[in-house]
Design a protein around this motif. Structure first.
Motif, PDB file in Angstrom:
ATOM      1  N   VAL A 112      17.656  33.596  -1.798  1.00 46.93           N
ATOM      2  CA  VAL A 112      16.396  33.006  -2.237  1.00 46.93           C
ATOM      3  C   VAL A 112      15.659  33.997  -3.129  1.00 46.93           C
ATOM      4  O   VAL A 112      15.073  33.631  -4.144  1.00 46.93           O
ATOM      5  CB  VAL A 112      15.530  32.625  -1.013  1.00 46.93           C
ATOM      6  N   SER A 113      15.697  35.271  -2.757  1.00 47.59           N
ATOM      7  CA  SER A 113      15.005  36.302  -3.518  1.00 47.59           C
ATOM      8  C   SER A 113      15.730  37.622  -3.337  1.00 47.59           C
ATOM      9  O   SER A 113      16.226  37.921  -2.245  1.00 47.59           O
ATOM     10  CB  SER A 113      13.548  36.431  -3.044  1.00 47.59           C
ATOM     11  N   CYS A 114      15.794  38.404  -4.402  1.00 44.85           N
ATOM     12  CA  CYS A 114      16.462  39.701  -4.341  1.00 44.85           C
ATOM     13  C   CYS A 114      15.779  40.625  -5.349  1.00 44.85           C
ATOM     14  O   CYS A 114      15.683  40.296  -6.531  1.00 44.85           O
ATOM     15  CB  CYS A 114      17.946  39.546  -4.661  1.00 44.85           C
ATOM     16  N   LEU A 115      15.290  41.761  -4.868  1.00 48.08           N
ATOM     17  CA  LEU A 115      14.513  42.675  -5.689  1.00 48.08           C
ATOM     18  C   LEU A 115      15.110  44.074  -5.597  1.00 48.08           C
ATOM     19  O   LEU A 115      15.518  44.512  -4.517  1.00 48.08           O
ATOM     20  CB  LEU A 115      13.057  42.692  -5.218  1.00 48.08           C
ATOM     21  N   GLU A 116      15.145  44.761  -6.723  1.00 51.56           N
ATOM     22  CA  GLU A 116      15.741  46.091  -6.810  1.00 51.56           C
ATOM     23  C   GLU A 116      14.681  47.133  -7.146  1.00 51.56           C
ATOM     24  O   GLU A 116      13.905  46.951  -8.074  1.00 51.56           O
ATOM     25  CB  GLU A 116      16.829  46.081  -7.885  1.00 51.56           C
ATOM     26  N   MET A 117      14.664  48.240  -6.404  1.00 45.44           N
ATOM     27  CA  MET A 117      13.762  49.351  -6.672  1.00 45.44           C
ATOM     28  C   MET A 117      14.607  50.592  -6.940  1.00 45.44           C
ATOM     29  O   MET A 117      15.390  51.026  -6.079  1.00 45.44           O
ATOM     30  CB  MET A 117      12.816  49.598  -5.490  1.00 45.44           C
ATOM     31  N   ARG A 118      14.459  51.174  -8.116  1.00 46.30           N
ATOM     32  CA  ARG A 118      15.262  52.315  -8.533  1.00 46.30           C
ATOM     33  C   ARG A 118      14.500  53.612  -8.243  1.00 46.30           C
ATOM     34  O   ARG A 118      13.380  53.798  -8.727  1.00 46.30           O
ATOM     35  CB  ARG A 118      15.595  52.210 -10.022  1.00 46.30           C
ATOM     36  N   LEU A 119      15.116  54.502  -7.475  1.00 38.74           N
ATOM     37  CA  LEU A 119      14.464  55.744  -7.096  1.00 38.74           C
ATOM     38  C   LEU A 119      14.619  56.794  -8.190  1.00 38.74           C
ATOM     39  O   LEU A 119      15.662  56.903  -8.837  1.00 38.74           O
ATOM     40  CB  LEU A 119      15.055  56.275  -5.790  1.00 38.74           C
TER      41      LEU A 119
ATOM     42  N   ARG B 130      16.354  41.839   0.089  1.00 37.79           N
ATOM     43  CA  ARG B 130      16.958  40.516  -0.036  1.00 37.79           C
ATOM     44  C   ARG B 130      16.371  39.541   0.988  1.00 37.79           C
ATOM     45  O   ARG B 130      16.115  39.902   2.135  1.00 37.79           O
ATOM     46  CB  ARG B 130      18.475  40.598   0.159  1.00 37.79           C
ATOM     47  N   LEU B 131      16.199  38.303   0.549  1.00 35.51           N
ATOM     48  CA  LEU B 131      15.822  37.198   1.430  1.00 35.51           C
ATOM     49  C   LEU B 131      16.889  36.127   1.279  1.00 35.51           C
ATOM     50  O   LEU B 131      17.067  35.552   0.198  1.00 35.51           O
ATOM     51  CB  LEU B 131      14.448  36.639   1.041  1.00 35.51           C
ATOM     52  N   GLY B 132      17.627  35.869   2.350  1.00 40.95           N
ATOM     53  CA  GLY B 132      18.727  34.922   2.299  1.00 40.95           C
ATOM     54  C   GLY B 132      18.278  33.488   2.471  1.00 40.95           C
ATOM     55  O   GLY B 132      17.141  33.208   2.867  1.00 40.95           O
ATOM     56  N   GLU B 133      19.180  32.557   2.187  1.00 44.08           N
ATOM     57  CA  GLU B 133      18.877  31.132   2.345  1.00 44.08           C
ATOM     58  C   GLU B 133      18.599  30.769   3.803  1.00 44.08           C
ATOM     59  O   GLU B 133      17.942  29.767   4.083  1.00 44.08           O
ATOM     60  CB  GLU B 133      20.043  30.296   1.810  1.00 44.08           C
ATOM     61  N   ASP B 134      19.109  31.583   4.737  1.00 43.97           N
ATOM     62  CA  ASP B 134      18.875  31.332   6.154  1.00 43.97           C
ATOM     63  C   ASP B 134      17.584  31.979   6.655  1.00 43.97           C
ATOM     64  O   ASP B 134      17.292  31.946   7.852  1.00 43.97           O
ATOM     65  CB  ASP B 134      20.054  31.836   6.978  1.00 43.97           C
ATOM     66  N   GLY B 135      16.803  32.576   5.728  1.00 41.54           N
ATOM     67  CA  GLY B 135      15.552  33.208   6.098  1.00 41.54           C
ATOM     68  C   GLY B 135      15.675  34.642   6.549  1.00 41.54           C
ATOM     69  O   GLY B 135      14.660  35.301   6.842  1.00 41.54           O
ATOM     70  N   ARG B 136      16.878  35.170   6.606  1.00 43.62           N
ATOM     71  CA  ARG B 136      17.075  36.552   7.037  1.00 43.62           C
ATOM     72  C   ARG B 136      16.688  37.527   5.935  1.00 43.62           C
ATOM     73  O   ARG B 136      17.029  37.322   4.766  1.00 43.62           O
ATOM     74  CB  ARG B 136      18.529  36.782   7.446  1.00 43.62           C
ATOM     75  N   ARG B 137      16.015  38.581   6.309  1.00 47.92           N
ATOM     76  CA  ARG B 137      15.595  39.620   5.374  1.00 47.92           C
ATOM     77  C   ARG B 137      16.437  40.868   5.615  1.00 47.92           C
ATOM     78  O   ARG B 137      16.742  41.195   6.762  1.00 47.92           O
ATOM     79  CB  ARG B 137      14.115  39.939   5.552  1.00 47.92           C
ATOM     80  N   SER B 138      16.769  41.552   4.553  1.00 45.73           N
ATOM     81  CA  SER B 138      17.547  42.779   4.690  1.00 45.73           C
ATOM     82  C   SER B 138      17.188  43.738   3.569  1.00 45.73           C
ATOM     83  O   SER B 138      16.783  43.321   2.476  1.00 45.73           O
ATOM     84  CB  SER B 138      19.052  42.480   4.671  1.00 45.73           C
ATOM     85  N   THR B 139      17.310  45.019   3.868  1.00 37.40           N
ATOM     86  CA  THR B 139      17.100  46.064   2.869  1.00 37.40           C
ATOM     87  C   THR B 139      18.348  46.932   2.826  1.00 37.40           C
ATOM     88  O   THR B 139      18.753  47.503   3.841  1.00 37.40           O
ATOM     89  CB  THR B 139      15.883  46.937   3.205  1.00 37.40           C
ATOM     90  N   LEU B 140      18.968  47.008   1.659  1.00 34.12           N
ATOM     91  CA  LEU B 140      20.161  47.826   1.464  1.00 34.12           C
ATOM     92  C   LEU B 140      19.817  49.069   0.659  1.00 34.12           C
ATOM     93  O   LEU B 140      18.906  49.055  -0.180  1.00 34.12           O
ATOM     94  CB  LEU B 140      21.240  47.048   0.713  1.00 34.12           C
ATOM     95  N   VAL B 141      20.578  50.113   0.909  1.00 36.26           N
ATOM     96  CA  VAL B 141      20.534  51.301   0.074  1.00 36.26           C
ATOM     97  C   VAL B 141      21.837  51.348  -0.705  1.00 36.26           C
ATOM     98  O   VAL B 141      22.921  51.330  -0.110  1.00 36.26           O
ATOM     99  CB  VAL B 141      20.375  52.583   0.915  1.00 36.26           C
TER     100      VAL B 141
END
Length: 265
Positions: A76-83, A49-60
């Protein structure tokens, strides 16, 4: 039609295909008029995830046993990767069952495997994160994965899934075909999928109903997906989705809840 039924699928880099079953953007932007629906899902996912405040995070996000309905959240952007089945422990250092029903920051997982990965991804945008993983993961996973256990769990998942012209097999039959006990098969599913074989099959069946409900009559779809009759399909659908099929597809959904805070240990 809800937001969950029409997600775009992006090309998965060749190097990741043994370990990733799909990559795609998660809808973002202003709050949608309809609830954001999280479907029951037997897959563990990485969410970049890339937030509107520029912060990046990766969730499991671990396997989800029931649907939930939420208000949208802006990114701003959110991408999903399926294992793929069997990929959770080699990639993240924990068995999939420890993630079931949870959403946690990647760096909060125990051990050094996930922490190292979180540090590498911390300054990357979602699309850059995928390219980085394609560069570094194949070598790491090849050394960390138990190939024989991975092959067994994937064969079990295939046997417990709905396929065209073929219904899920009973657990005992699948165990005998794989030359393991039913207890061993349950352990393989717990580690590699995060659910029992029977619960995996229920989720896969309901997701098949969701995928084909607009093209087949209910009674015909119930038989094709292995239910005894339409009433049994409706009952199972209601248990996992919170509403019966007709209500779901006509938009009569439960009231959306605010997005829950990410769980931390």
């Amino acid at each position: 039609m809800t937001n969950t039924m029409s997600r775009q699928v992006l090309r998965t880099p060749e190097a990741l295909r043994p370990w990733v079953t799909g990559i795609g953007p998660v809808p973002v932007g202003a709050e949608p008029a309809e609830p954001y629906v999280h479907l029951p899902d037997a897959t563990t996912k990485l969410i970049f995830r890339l937030g509107e405040d520029g912060r990046r995070s990766t969730l499991v996000v671990g396997p989800r046993t029931r649907a939930s309905y939420h208000r949208g959240k802006r990114f701003v952007s959110c991408l999903e990767m399926r294992l793929a089945p069997g990929g959770t422990r080699p990639l993240l250092g924990v068995p999939a069952v420890e993630l079931a029903g949870r959403a946690v920051p990647l760096g909060d997982l125990p051990g050094g495997t996930a922490g190292r990965l979180a540090a590498e991804l911390g300054r990357l945008d979602p699309e850059e994160a995928v390219a980085h993983l394609a560069d570094v993961l194949p070598e790491r996973l090849a050394s960390a994965a138990d190939r024989s256990r991975t092959e067994l769990v994937r064969a079990g998942v295939d046997a417990m899934s709905v396929r065209t012209g073929r219904l899920p097999r009973p657990v005992g039959d699948v165990a005998r075909e794989l030359a393991v006990s039913e207890r061993q098969l349950r352990n393989l599913f717990a580690e590699g999928v995060g659910l029992s074989p029977k619960h995996y099959a229920r989720i896969d069946r309901v997701r098949t109903v969701l995928s084909h409900a607009v093209t087949y009559p209910w009674a015909e779809l119930a038989v094709a997906t292995g239910y005894y009759d339409q009433s049994h399909m409706t009952s199972d659908f209601r248990t996992l989705m919170g509403v019966p099929p007709r209500s779901f597809f006509t938009g009569r959904l439960p009231d959306p809840q605010p997005c829950r805070a990410v769980a931390r240990r």
